[in-house]
Design a protein around this motif. Structure first.
Motif, PDB file in Angstrom:
ATOM      1  N   MET A   7    -107.047  67.016 -37.106  1.00 60.25           N
ATOM      2  CA  MET A   7    -106.877  66.663 -35.768  1.00 60.25           C
ATOM      3  C   MET A   7    -107.694  67.420 -35.082  1.00 60.25           C
ATOM      4  N   THR A   8    -108.329  67.397 -34.048  1.00 58.17           N
ATOM      5  CA  THR A   8    -108.332  68.505 -33.630  1.00 58.17           C
ATOM      6  C   THR A   8    -107.407  68.807 -32.162  1.00 58.17           C
ATOM      7  N   GLY A   9    -107.393  69.783 -31.528  1.00 56.40           N
ATOM      8  CA  GLY A   9    -107.052  70.481 -30.307  1.00 56.40           C
ATOM      9  C   GLY A   9    -107.027  69.298 -29.386  1.00 56.40           C
ATOM     10  N   ALA A  10    -108.003  68.936 -29.061  1.00 55.76           N
ATOM     11  CA  ALA A  10    -108.494  67.750 -28.215  1.00 55.76           C
ATOM     12  C   ALA A  10    -108.361  66.509 -28.441  1.00 55.76           C
ATOM     13  N   GLU A  11    -108.378  66.224 -29.865  1.00 56.20           N
ATOM     14  CA  GLU A  11    -107.688  64.799 -30.271  1.00 56.20           C
ATOM     15  C   GLU A  11    -106.260  64.718 -29.810  1.00 56.20           C
ATOM     16  N   LEU A  12    -105.256  66.011 -30.153  1.00 54.35           N
ATOM     17  CA  LEU A  12    -103.702  65.726 -29.961  1.00 54.35           C
ATOM     18  C   LEU A  12    -103.574  65.828 -28.432  1.00 54.35           C
ATOM     19  N   ARG A  13    -104.565  66.527 -27.667  1.00 51.21           N
ATOM     20  CA  ARG A  13    -104.441  66.093 -26.462  1.00 51.21           C
ATOM     21  C   ARG A  13    -103.811  64.955 -25.418  1.00 51.21           C
ATOM     22  N   HIS A  23    -111.783  45.456 -28.604  1.00 46.10           N
ATOM     23  CA  HIS A  23    -112.127  45.998 -28.661  1.00 46.10           C
ATOM     24  C   HIS A  23    -114.179  46.051 -30.326  1.00 46.10           C
ATOM     25  N   GLY A  24    -112.777  45.882 -30.724  1.00 44.79           N
ATOM     26  CA  GLY A  24    -114.049  45.328 -31.672  1.00 44.79           C
ATOM     27  C   GLY A  24    -115.568  44.725 -30.867  1.00 44.79           C
ATOM     28  N   TRP A  25    -115.384  43.211 -30.328  1.00 47.50           N
ATOM     29  CA  TRP A  25    -116.411  42.658 -29.019  1.00 47.50           C
ATOM     30  C   TRP A  25    -117.202  43.555 -27.925  1.00 47.50           C
ATOM     31  N   VAL A  26    -116.229  43.988 -27.707  1.00 45.76           N
ATOM     32  CA  VAL A  26    -117.056  45.658 -26.956  1.00 45.76           C
ATOM     33  C   VAL A  26    -117.508  45.893 -27.101  1.00 45.76           C
ATOM     34  N   GLY A  27    -117.088  46.918 -28.300  1.00 49.35           N
ATOM     35  CA  GLY A  27    -118.198  47.787 -29.156  1.00 49.35           C
ATOM     36  C   GLY A  27    -117.763  49.342 -28.875  1.00 49.35           C
ATOM     37  N   LEU A  28    -116.520  48.820 -28.608  1.00 53.69           N
ATOM     38  CA  LEU A  28    -115.988  50.435 -29.032  1.00 53.69           C
ATOM     39  C   LEU A  28    -116.403  51.417 -29.764  1.00 53.69           C
ATOM     40  N   GLY A  29    -116.201  52.393 -29.994  1.00 48.78           N
ATOM     41  CA  GLY A  29    -116.453  53.463 -31.067  1.00 48.78           C
ATOM     42  C   GLY A  29    -114.946  53.197 -31.465  1.00 48.78           C
ATOM     43  N   ARG A  30    -114.692  54.799 -32.293  1.00 45.63           N
ATOM     44  CA  ARG A  30    -113.584  55.344 -33.028  1.00 45.63           C
ATOM     45  C   ARG A  30    -112.496  54.610 -32.478  1.00 45.63           C
ATOM     46  N   ILE A  31    -110.784  54.731 -33.175  1.00 49.27           N
ATOM     47  CA  ILE A  31    -109.562  54.221 -32.956  1.00 49.27           C
ATOM     48  C   ILE A  31    -109.125  55.448 -33.383  1.00 49.27           C
ATOM     49  N   VAL A  32    -108.136  56.392 -32.517  1.00 44.38           N
ATOM     50  CA  VAL A  32    -106.704  57.375 -32.893  1.00 44.38           C
ATOM     51  C   VAL A  32    -105.555  56.755 -32.392  1.00 44.38           C
ATOM     52  N   TYR A  33    -104.970  56.780 -33.245  1.00 49.74           N
ATOM     53  CA  TYR A  33    -103.312  56.057 -32.703  1.00 49.74           C
ATOM     54  C   TYR A  33    -102.408  57.217 -33.370  1.00 49.74           C
ATOM     55  N   ALA A  34    -101.257  57.170 -32.696  1.00 45.12           N
ATOM     56  CA  ALA A  34    -100.493  57.921 -32.773  1.00 45.12           C
ATOM     57  C   ALA A  34     -99.311  57.710 -34.573  1.00 45.12           C
ATOM     58  N   VAL A  49    -111.012  55.369 -37.772  1.00 44.53           N
ATOM     59  CA  VAL A  49    -109.861  54.248 -37.638  1.00 44.53           C
ATOM     60  C   VAL A  49    -109.449  55.679 -38.008  1.00 44.53           C
ATOM     61  N   VAL A  50    -108.860  56.688 -37.100  1.00 46.81           N
ATOM     62  CA  VAL A  50    -107.527  57.595 -37.378  1.00 46.81           C
ATOM     63  C   VAL A  50    -106.507  57.633 -37.143  1.00 46.81           C
ATOM     64  N   GLY A  51    -105.225  58.052 -38.085  1.00 45.93           N
ATOM     65  CA  GLY A  51    -104.160  57.848 -37.628  1.00 45.93           C
ATOM     66  C   GLY A  51    -102.572  57.092 -38.717  1.00 45.93           C
ATOM     67  N   PRO A  52    -101.988  57.099 -38.811  1.00 43.49           N
ATOM     68  CA  PRO A  52    -100.755  57.494 -38.178  1.00 43.49           C
ATOM     69  C   PRO A  52    -100.928  59.407 -37.624  1.00 43.49           C
ATOM     70  N   VAL A  53    -100.590  60.137 -36.976  1.00 41.49           N
ATOM     71  CA  VAL A  53    -100.263  61.353 -36.906  1.00 41.49           C
ATOM     72  C   VAL A  53     -98.873  61.770 -36.926  1.00 41.49           C
ATOM     73  N   PRO A  54     -97.921  62.193 -38.071  1.00 41.98           N
ATOM     74  CA  PRO A  54     -97.179  62.387 -37.338  1.00 41.98           C
ATOM     75  C   PRO A  54     -96.344  63.322 -37.046  1.00 41.98           C
ATOM     76  N   GLU A  55     -96.600  64.403 -36.092  1.00 46.99           N
ATOM     77  CA  GLU A  55     -95.785  64.931 -35.535  1.00 46.99           C
ATOM     78  C   GLU A  55     -95.650  64.371 -34.012  1.00 46.99           C
ATOM     79  N   LEU A  56     -96.523  63.107 -34.007  1.00 45.05           N
ATOM     80  CA  LEU A  56     -95.330  62.193 -32.833  1.00 45.05           C
ATOM     81  C   LEU A  56     -95.115  61.203 -33.030  1.00 45.05           C
ATOM     82  N   ALA A  57     -94.595  60.503 -34.270  1.00 43.46           N
ATOM     83  CA  ALA A  57     -93.772  59.857 -34.684  1.00 43.46           C
ATOM     84  C   ALA A  57     -92.292  59.767 -33.773  1.00 43.46           C
ATOM     85  N   GLU A  58     -91.593  60.764 -34.268  1.00 43.09           N
ATOM     86  CA  GLU A  58     -90.519  61.102 -34.084  1.00 43.09           C
ATOM     87  C   GLU A  58     -90.329  60.602 -32.295  1.00 43.09           C
ATOM     88  N   GLU A  59     -91.029  61.058 -31.393  1.00 38.46           N
ATOM     89  CA  GLU A  59     -91.235  60.913 -30.025  1.00 38.46           C
ATOM     90  C   GLU A  59     -91.755  59.605 -29.816  1.00 38.46           C
TER      91      GLU A  59
END
Length: 165
Positions: free
Chosen positions: A1-7, A91-102, A136-146
């Motif tokens: 996970m990059t800093g930009a992705e986390l932002r 998301h799929g019907w519109v043809g969007l790219g990847r998903i990153v979820y917290a 698809v990327v996720g979940p991101v443990p550092e955001l789970a509690e929030e």
């Protein structure tokens, strides 16, 4: 996970908090171009009665109206929670790219159960069960509690909690 992705994910959590402050379920999403430019963002808006007003669905609509197919395919949707089947399909019907979820749908279901909150009327499915092959990327443990705390606060204000978590 990059800093930009986390932002971008942190911005999604901020949007989820904005939704909560507006009396809505805490979900937020950001659509980002391949070059890192934020194209659009939204938060949940289902409190008025239209249960399709999820931010991921709104971003898919926005992308369909404002981006060429190749731009959509190279974009990334960042979101506070894994897409529900409706949003994954859009998301799929519109043809969007990847998903990153917290946080994942599995985490959310567990939290709602702990809180004694009503179950979702729609079965949770992994995004790739709805849109096979989508990165698809996720979940991101550092955001789970929030994120969990936002859901806890939402359900406490509604009075549908049976346990103090």
């Amino acid at each position: 996970m990059t800093g930009a992705e986390l932002r971008h994910l942190r911005r999604c959590v901020e949007l989820a908090a904005e939704a909560l402050e507006a009396g809505d379920e805490p979900f937020g999403s950001v659509l980002v171009a391949a070059d890192g430019t934020v194209l659009a963002e939204d938060r949940n808006r289902v409190a008025a009665g239209d249960r399709t007003r999820h931010p991921e669905f709104e971003l898919a609509r926005w992308a369909a109206n404002h981006l060429a197919p190749d731009e959509r395919a190279r974009s990334t949707v960042y979101t506070s929670g894994e897409h529900c089947p409706m949003c994954a399909a859009a998301h799929g019907w519109v043809g969007l790219g990847r998903i990153v979820y917290a946080t994942s749908s599995e985490q959310l279901a567990s939290w709602l159960d702990e809180l004694g909150a009503p179950a979702s009327p729609v079965r949770a499915l992994p995004i790739t069960d709805v849109v096979p092959g989508l990165p698809v990327v996720g979940p991101v443990p550092e955001l789970a509690e929030e994120v969990r705390d936002l859901h806890r606060r939402f359900h406490r204000t509604r009075g549908d909690t049976s346990k103090d978590s």
